[in-house]
Design a protein around this motif. Structure first.
Motif, PDB file in Angstrom:
ATOM      1  N   PRO A  24      37.781  -4.499 -20.116  1.00 40.63           N
ATOM      2  CA  PRO A  24      36.757  -3.985 -21.029  1.00 40.63           C
ATOM      3  C   PRO A  24      36.225  -2.636 -20.553  1.00 40.63           C
ATOM      4  N   ASN A  25      35.725  -1.866 -21.499  1.00 38.40           N
ATOM      5  CA  ASN A  25      35.010  -0.645 -21.166  1.00 38.40           C
ATOM      6  C   ASN A  25      33.701  -1.064 -20.496  1.00 38.40           C
ATOM      7  N   ASP A  32      32.406   0.476 -28.013  1.00 40.39           N
ATOM      8  CA  ASP A  32      33.398   0.616 -26.946  1.00 40.39           C
ATOM      9  C   ASP A  32      34.184  -0.672 -26.692  1.00 40.39           C
ATOM     10  N   CYS A  33      33.731  -1.785 -27.269  1.00 40.13           N
ATOM     11  CA  CYS A  33      34.459  -3.049 -27.129  1.00 40.13           C
ATOM     12  C   CYS A  33      35.719  -3.089 -27.993  1.00 40.13           C
ATOM     13  N   VAL A  34      35.791  -2.177 -28.953  1.00 41.70           N
ATOM     14  CA  VAL A  34      36.975  -2.083 -29.813  1.00 41.70           C
ATOM     15  C   VAL A  34      37.832  -0.967 -29.230  1.00 41.70           C
ATOM     16  N   PRO A  35      38.959  -1.312 -28.618  1.00 39.17           N
ATOM     17  CA  PRO A  35      39.766  -0.285 -27.944  1.00 39.17           C
ATOM     18  C   PRO A  35      40.262   0.790 -28.902  1.00 39.17           C
ATOM     19  N   PRO A  47      55.298 -10.571 -22.948  1.00 37.87           N
ATOM     20  CA  PRO A  47      55.590  -9.921 -24.219  1.00 37.87           C
ATOM     21  C   PRO A  47      54.423  -9.040 -24.649  1.00 37.87           C
ATOM     22  N   ASN A  48      54.721  -8.110 -25.550  1.00 39.24           N
ATOM     23  CA  ASN A  48      53.715  -7.170 -26.021  1.00 39.24           C
ATOM     24  C   ASN A  48      52.489  -7.904 -26.552  1.00 39.24           C
ATOM     25  N   ALA A  49      51.321  -7.298 -26.341  1.00 31.25           N
ATOM     26  CA  ALA A  49      50.061  -7.854 -26.838  1.00 31.25           C
ATOM     27  C   ALA A  49      49.422  -6.842 -27.775  1.00 31.25           C
ATOM     28  N   PHE A  50      48.934  -7.317 -28.898  1.00 27.17           N
ATOM     29  CA  PHE A  50      48.340  -6.469 -29.923  1.00 27.17           C
ATOM     30  C   PHE A  50      46.842  -6.760 -29.949  1.00 27.17           C
ATOM     31  N   VAL A  51      46.124  -6.045 -29.071  1.00 27.95           N
ATOM     32  CA  VAL A  51      44.712  -6.300 -28.816  1.00 27.95           C
ATOM     33  C   VAL A  51      43.844  -5.607 -29.856  1.00 27.95           C
TER      34      VAL A  51
END
Length: 193
Positions: A24-25, A32-35, A47-51
């Motif tokens: 986290p930021n 700032d919690c939303v990257p 595997p890839n992560a879609f955060v």
């Protein structure tokens, strides 16, 4: 002893790996919690992560085996096996973010009907032993399934996540979530966790 009474979970926790890869930021600002898109590179982990969200106590990302497009997971950052293990601050933070993320999923997918499901233990269909909520959009036309038991609790036929679609979906969710958070921040001068 019944085999379901034994712990049949994987040795390592994929959700802990995602939480670690997307810290986290530290500003604790809601926005700032939303990257930012450049900070949410799906290839940081395999595997890839879609955060979509990364807070001090909560992380949200697309399910890699979604039931429907937009299937989002909302997990505690710290490893907690069952909902009864979740502590006060984590519970408050999950409770804060779930409605915002549900609105985000509905707006991005255009589907206003959805389930929010949380399973505890292997007999309750918990596959990953880490507390997480599923936000599952329920479109008017559901995919054909062979076993209809999954409709309530998450079991059944799933397709792998299309990575090209997932990149766009996660970007759209982050954009809409920023808008949702912006509405809160405008109404509250603090705008902090």
């Amino acid at each position: 002893m019944n085999e379901l009474d034994q712990d049949h979970y994987p040795q390592s926790c994929p959700f802990c790996s995602i939480a670690s890869a997307y810290p986290p930021n530290t500003s604790r600002s809601l926005l700032d919690c939303v990257p930012k898109d450049e900070d949410a590179d799906p290839e940081r982990i395999q595997p890839n992560a879609f955060v979509v969200l990364s807070t001090p106590d909560v992380v949200a990302f697309l399910d890699i085996l979604p039931m429907t497009s937009g299937h989002l997971l909302v997990a505690t950052r710290a490893h907690r096996k069952l909902i009864g293990d979740v502590e006060g601050a984590e519970a408050r933070e999950i409770g804060f973010w779930l409605p915002l993320l549900a609105r985000t999923v509905a707006k991005v997918t255009g589907v206003v009907d959805y389930n929010i499901v949380q399973n505890n233990g292997v007999r309750a269909a918990q596959v990953v032993p880490h507390v997480h909520f599923h936000i599952i959009p329920r479109p008017e036309t559901m995919p054909e399934v062979k076993n209809k038991n999954w409709t309530m609790f998450g079991r059944g036929q799933r397709d792998g996540l299309d990575e090209e679609e997932a990149v766009k979906l996660a970007e759209d969710m982050r954009r809409v979530l920023r808008d949702e958070v912006g509405k809160l921040v405008d109404g509250d001068s603090k705008g902090r966790l």
